[in-house]
Design a protein around this motif. Structure first.
Motif, PDB file in Angstrom:
ATOM      1  N   ILE A 238       0.838  -1.206   0.000  1.00 25.90           N
ATOM      2  CA  ILE A 238       0.000   0.000   0.000  1.00 25.90           C
ATOM      3  C   ILE A 238       0.872   1.256   0.000  1.00 25.90           C
ATOM      4  CG2 ILE A 238      -1.658   1.305   1.374  1.00 25.90           C
ATOM      5  CD1 ILE A 238      -2.680  -1.497   2.366  1.00 25.90           C
ATOM      6  N   LYS A 239       1.894   1.269   0.849  1.00 25.52           N
ATOM      7  CA  LYS A 239       2.763   2.445   0.936  1.00 25.52           C
ATOM      8  C   LYS A 239       3.528   2.662  -0.364  1.00 25.52           C
ATOM      9  CE  LYS A 239       3.465   2.491   5.954  1.00 25.52           C
ATOM     10  NZ  LYS A 239       4.447   2.362   7.059  1.00 25.52           N
ATOM     11  N   ARG A 240       3.998   1.577  -0.970  1.00 22.78           N
ATOM     12  CA  ARG A 240       4.755   1.712  -2.212  1.00 22.78           C
ATOM     13  C   ARG A 240       3.867   2.264  -3.330  1.00 22.78           C
ATOM     14  NH1 ARG A 240       9.597  -1.005  -2.784  1.00 22.78           N
ATOM     15  NH2 ARG A 240       9.147  -1.630  -4.921  1.00 22.78           N
ATOM     16  N   ARG A 241       2.604   1.801  -3.387  1.00 23.49           N
ATOM     17  CA  ARG A 241       1.702   2.328  -4.414  1.00 23.49           C
ATOM     18  C   ARG A 241       1.384   3.792  -4.156  1.00 23.49           C
ATOM     19  NH1 ARG A 241       0.712   2.013  -9.679  1.00 23.49           N
ATOM     20  NH2 ARG A 241      -1.261   3.054 -10.121  1.00 23.49           N
ATOM     21  N   THR A 277      -6.364  -2.060  -3.654  1.00 24.50           N
ATOM     22  CA  THR A 277      -7.528  -1.220  -3.949  1.00 24.50           C
ATOM     23  C   THR A 277      -8.754  -1.585  -3.130  1.00 24.50           C
ATOM     24  OG1 THR A 277      -8.175  -2.677  -5.798  1.00 24.50           O
ATOM     25  CG2 THR A 277      -6.760  -0.792  -6.306  1.00 24.50           C
ATOM     26  N   ASN A 278      -8.729  -2.716  -2.433  1.00 25.55           N
ATOM     27  CA  ASN A 278      -9.873  -3.115  -1.615  1.00 25.55           C
ATOM     28  C   ASN A 278      -9.924  -2.246  -0.358  1.00 25.55           C
ATOM     29  OD1 ASN A 278     -11.779  -4.411   0.031  1.00 25.55           O
ATOM     30  ND2 ASN A 278     -11.290  -6.406  -0.831  1.00 25.55           N
ATOM     31  N   PRO A 279     -11.013  -1.503  -0.135  1.00 26.74           N
ATOM     32  CA  PRO A 279     -11.060  -0.606   1.037  1.00 26.74           C
ATOM     33  C   PRO A 279     -11.115  -1.339   2.366  1.00 26.74           C
ATOM     34  CG  PRO A 279     -13.200  -0.700  -0.047  1.00 26.74           C
ATOM     35  CD  PRO A 279     -12.244  -1.444  -0.939  1.00 26.74           C
ATOM     36  N   ALA A 280     -11.246  -2.665   2.346  1.00 29.61           N
ATOM     37  CA  ALA A 280     -11.341  -3.414   3.602  1.00 29.61           C
ATOM     38  C   ALA A 280     -10.110  -3.214   4.469  1.00 29.61           C
ATOM     39  CB  ALA A 280     -11.539  -4.904   3.310  1.00 29.61           C
ATOM     40  N   TRP A 281      -8.940  -2.929   3.860  1.00 29.72           N
ATOM     41  CA  TRP A 281      -7.722  -2.822   4.671  1.00 29.72           C
ATOM     42  C   TRP A 281      -7.755  -1.629   5.619  1.00 29.72           C
ATOM     43  CZ3 TRP A 281      -5.022   1.636   4.105  1.00 29.72           C
ATOM     44  CH2 TRP A 281      -5.002   2.266   2.859  1.00 29.72           C
ATOM     45  N   TRP A 282      -8.557  -0.592   5.305  1.00 33.60           N
ATOM     46  CA  TRP A 282      -8.705   0.519   6.254  1.00 33.60           C
ATOM     47  C   TRP A 282     -10.068   0.498   6.943  1.00 33.60           C
ATOM     48  CZ3 TRP A 282     -12.743   3.752   5.052  1.00 33.60           C
ATOM     49  CH2 TRP A 282     -13.141   3.829   3.720  1.00 33.60           C
ATOM     50  N   GLY A 283     -10.850  -0.584   6.723  1.00 32.86           N
ATOM     51  CA  GLY A 283     -12.127  -0.741   7.415  1.00 32.86           C
ATOM     52  C   GLY A 283     -13.333  -0.329   6.610  1.00 32.86           C
ATOM     53  N   GLY A 284     -13.155   0.012   5.317  1.00 28.51           N
ATOM     54  CA  GLY A 284     -14.269   0.485   4.507  1.00 28.51           C
ATOM     55  C   GLY A 284     -14.868  -0.591   3.631  1.00 28.51           C
ATOM     56  N   ALA A 308      -6.204  -1.344   9.203  1.00 30.00           N
ATOM     57  CA  ALA A 308      -5.089  -0.403   9.316  1.00 30.00           C
ATOM     58  C   ALA A 308      -5.582   0.960   9.793  1.00 30.00           C
ATOM     59  CB  ALA A 308      -4.389  -0.255   7.966  1.00 30.00           C
ATOM     60  N   THR A 309      -4.719   1.664  10.515  1.00 25.44           N
ATOM     61  CA  THR A 309      -4.999   3.037  10.937  1.00 25.44           C
ATOM     62  C   THR A 309      -3.747   3.882  10.713  1.00 25.44           C
ATOM     63  OG1 THR A 309      -4.262   2.658  13.220  1.00 25.44           O
ATOM     64  CG2 THR A 309      -6.590   2.230  12.724  1.00 25.44           C
ATOM     65  N   GLU A 310      -3.951   5.183  10.603  1.00 24.41           N
ATOM     66  CA  GLU A 310      -2.821   6.093  10.411  1.00 24.41           C
ATOM     67  C   GLU A 310      -1.850   6.022  11.588  1.00 24.41           C
ATOM     68  OE1 GLU A 310      -1.824   7.949   8.024  1.00 24.41           O
ATOM     69  OE2 GLU A 310      -3.503   8.134   6.628  1.00 24.41           O
ATOM     70  N   GLU A 311      -2.398   5.932  12.810  1.00 31.68           N
ATOM     71  CA  GLU A 311      -1.554   5.924  13.995  1.00 31.68           C
ATOM     72  C   GLU A 311      -0.703   4.659  14.074  1.00 31.68           C
ATOM     73  OE1 GLU A 311      -4.970   8.467  14.261  1.00 31.68           O
ATOM     74  OE2 GLU A 311      -4.844   6.296  13.958  1.00 31.68           O
ATOM     75  N   LYS A 312      -1.295   3.524  13.739  1.00 35.33           N
ATOM     76  CA  LYS A 312      -0.608   2.248  13.913  1.00 35.33           C
ATOM     77  C   LYS A 312       0.218   1.852  12.700  1.00 35.33           C
ATOM     78  CE  LYS A 312      -3.294  -1.337  13.899  1.00 35.33           C
ATOM     79  NZ  LYS A 312      -2.981  -2.101  12.651  1.00 35.33           N
ATOM     80  N   ASP A 313      -0.317   2.087  11.491  1.00 39.29           N
ATOM     81  CA  ASP A 313       0.323   1.580  10.274  1.00 39.29           C
ATOM     82  C   ASP A 313       0.812   2.678   9.334  1.00 39.29           C
ATOM     83  OD1 ASP A 313      -0.399  -1.426  10.581  1.00 39.29           O
ATOM     84  OD2 ASP A 313      -2.316  -0.413  10.834  1.00 39.29           O
ATOM     85  N   GLY A 314       0.421   3.920   9.585  1.00 41.01           N
ATOM     86  CA  GLY A 314       0.852   5.015   8.717  1.00 41.01           C
ATOM     87  C   GLY A 314       0.057   5.142   7.436  1.00 41.01           C
ATOM     88  N   VAL A 315      -1.037   4.393   7.305  1.00 38.63           N
ATOM     89  CA  VAL A 315      -1.909   4.484   6.131  1.00 38.63           C
ATOM     90  C   VAL A 315      -3.358   4.396   6.598  1.00 38.63           C
ATOM     91  CG1 VAL A 315      -0.279   3.536   4.448  1.00 38.63           C
ATOM     92  CG2 VAL A 315      -1.713   1.972   5.750  1.00 38.63           C
ATOM     93  N   GLY A 316      -4.250   4.985   5.820  1.00 43.98           N
ATOM     94  CA  GLY A 316      -5.661   4.978   6.180  1.00 43.98           C
ATOM     95  C   GLY A 316      -6.523   5.364   4.996  1.00 43.98           C
ATOM     96  N   TYR A 317      -7.707   5.910   5.288  1.00 41.29           N
ATOM     97  CA  TYR A 317      -8.666   6.230   4.229  1.00 41.29           C
ATOM     98  C   TYR A 317      -8.088   7.194   3.197  1.00 41.29           C
ATOM     99  CZ  TYR A 317     -12.428   8.742   1.919  1.00 41.29           C
ATOM    100  OH  TYR A 317     -13.211   9.361   0.976  1.00 41.29           O
TER     101      TYR A 317
END
Length: 572
Positions: A238-241, A277-284, A308-317
């Protein structure tokens, strides 16, 4: 009005009739029925479940009324009364459905008998919720003809019971396992998925990459708990993309890291695209091409599985929104609605040569003008293969310019390195906050309050309809501006934090994006007359056009470092 529930003897089986909550709240507040209807046709919402297996008080019945209320608006109608038979079948002749019988009687007389509220028809999510036997169909049809206006809406489709040509009744005498039954079952499953998504609940599906499957000991459901072995690899993809790396390079790196799919096969590019691209990784979740949002706040609904959350993983919605904004191919939208073809940006061509397209043909054509067509990378074959790949003019009517790719790449890359060292070394990567974030949040809250006031009967559509439309348009505009801001920051971070090590870590797509940020074009001039085509490479025949200053702000301690681009001399 009818209510067969007995508090002393709770049971899932009951029938009841009551005024629609939104209308009841409006009337209790001193409003009138005519004001609330505002010209809409009044309908009865009928809801029924044969076997209530959901926890809670008539959850399934409530969902049906919710769909009916929303679908009635599509036809200029409004639900004024709720009729419901819970845990009661419609397929057995000996079983009575009190609410259905009461509804038929009220439609026949044109109004609910106790309140005098007019009723002109019926709406349900399926015909089979209302009738399964021919006698029930005939009773409903007679009621609609006698007292109503023949209005019967099945989910979003209006049926004409007054002028029925036989198509509607024919389904009652055919096999219940035919195509109609399959379609109804599919629609029921789809509605259930939408309802669960709106409630933020998990949904049944095969195990996704990054999560555990189902287990009895310890107990867990599929896709509920994070798989600590796969999770870091998914976050890295996710971060690389989000950094702009190509799908190919992301997949290649994942394979080098030994990543395998949920079936144990080497990870494929298609699998990587689906995972990222699946929003499930951020809970959507995305249903019917729309991102599911919390009706109370208007923000994306977050599911009850680990994500995933911004605080824990550095990525989110916002990371996902940035990634999706750069995807033009509809199969990669994970169900998102595709853009209007007129609004689509032209999809850039995939290139496999570093300076392909940026190099332009400088040959003078028959009109006395430079060709300026892009030079494309080409592989040499036959006796010319020993000279290596070349850049050649892509215009079929020209093809008058060609250069060996290796020396062109080496020379132009050297110029680029010198330019970047001078203007961007020592800068830091950063993402500037979007200035309208608070404005967007306030508008989303305002929209939620307007919708809630409508549902609870505190406001009338005639009063707030235009305001809601204006708020929706402004929210859409701001969401587009937020996406554009994130994309701009991503491009600027290609330049910020510059170092030769950063260049080496970039894949081809990222390097080409960086080139496009600082260079407009490289004009490749023709070889002078009298000089052979096999003559040594002459760098003076490459004319570099640097872009005008459009630099990101410089970090503290290095003032003006990124802003000094106006001179932009070609390093010698």
């Amino acid at each position: 009005m009818m209510d067969t529930r007995n508090p002393s003897r709770p049971s899932r089986k009951f029938s009841r009739v009551y005024v629609a909550p939104a209308l009841a709240a409006h009337l209790d507040g001193g409003g009138t029925l005519d004001e609330w209807l505002a010209g809409r046709q009044p309908l009865a919402s009928y809801a029924r479940i044969s076997a209530d297996q959901l926890d809670g008080e008539a959850v399934g019945i409530g969902r049906q009324h919710g769909h009916n209320t929303a679908n009635a608006l599509l036809h200029g109608c409004a639900v004024v009364m709720h009729y419901e038979d819970n845990n009661i079948t419609a397929a057995k002749r000996e079983v009575k459905r009190p609410a259905f019988l009461q509804m038929v009687e009220n439609i026949s007389s044109g109004q609910e008998e106790e309140t005098g509220i007019p009723i002109r028809g019926c709406i349900a999510i399926e015909k089979k919720r209302v009738y399964r036997l021919p006698r029930d169909f005939v009773a409903l049809q007679d009621a609609l003809i006698l007292g109503g206006e023949g209005i019967f809406i099945e989910e979003k489709r209006r049926l004409d019971f007054v002028n029925d040509d036989g198509d509607i009744i024919s389904g009652l005498v055919t096999s219940g396992t035919g195509e109609s039954e399959v379609r109804d079952t599919r629609n029921r499953t789809r509605r259930n998925a939408v309802d669960r998504a709106k409630e933020g609940k998990r949904y049944g599906a095969p195990r996704r990459f990054g999560w555990h499957g189902a287990s009895k000991a310890p107990y867990r459901e599929t896709n509920e708990k994070i798989n600590p072995t796969e999770w870091p690899h998914m976050i890295n993809m996710i971060k690389r993309r989000a950094q702009g790396k190509s799908w190919r390079s992301i997949t290649g790196q994942a394979r080098k890291d030994g990543v395998v799919s949920v079936r144990g096969n080497p990870i494929s590019e298609a699998a990587v695209k689906t995972i990222v691209t699946n929003p499930a990784w951020w809970g959507g979740r995305v249903i019917n091409g729309e991102l599911i949002k919390d009706p109370r706040t208007g923000n994306p609904m977050i599911g009850d599985w680990e994500h995933a959350t911004e605080e824990k993983d550095g990525v989110g919605y916002e990371t996902w929104a940035l990634i999706m904004a750069g995807i033009k191919s509809s199969p990669l939208h994970s169900g998102m609605k595709d853009k209007d073809p007129k609004e689509k940006e032209e999809q850039p061509r995939t290139r496999s040569y570093l300076w392909s397209g940026y190099t332009k043909c400088g040959r003078i054509n028959e009109l006395g003008e430079p060709c300026l067509s892009g030079l494309n990378g080409n592989k040499q074959s036959g006796k010319n293969a020993k000279y290596g790949d070349i850049y050649r003019c892509g215009d079929p009517s020209c093809k008058g310019i060609a250069r060996r790719a290796a020396p062109v790449d080496a020379y132009l890359t050297g110029l680029l390195m010198a330019y970047m060292d001078k203007h961007f070394s020592g800068t830091e990567e950063k993402t500037a906050p979007w200035p309208d974030a608070d404005n967007l949040e306030n508008l989303v809250t305002q929209r939620s309050n307007i919708k809630r006031s409508l549902l609870e009967g505190e406001s009338d559509w005639s009063d707030v309809g235009d305001l809601l439309s204006q708020v929706n348009r402004r929210i859409s505009t701001l969401e587009e501006e937020r996406t554009a801001h994130l994309q701009n920051e991503q491009r600027r971070n290609l330049l910020r934090g510059w170092s030769h090590a950063k260049w080496q870590s970039m894949d081809l797509a990222q390097k080409r994006k960086l080139i496009g940020e600082v260079i407009s074009a490289v004009i490749v001039m023709p070889i002078p007359e009298g000089r052979g085509t096999k003559a040594p490479f002459d760098p003076t025949l490459l004319r570099v056009s640097w872009k005008k200053p459009k630099a990101p702000s410089s970090p503290q301690g290095n003032p003006g470092r990124e802003g000094d681009r106006s001179a932009a001399p070609v390093p010698g």
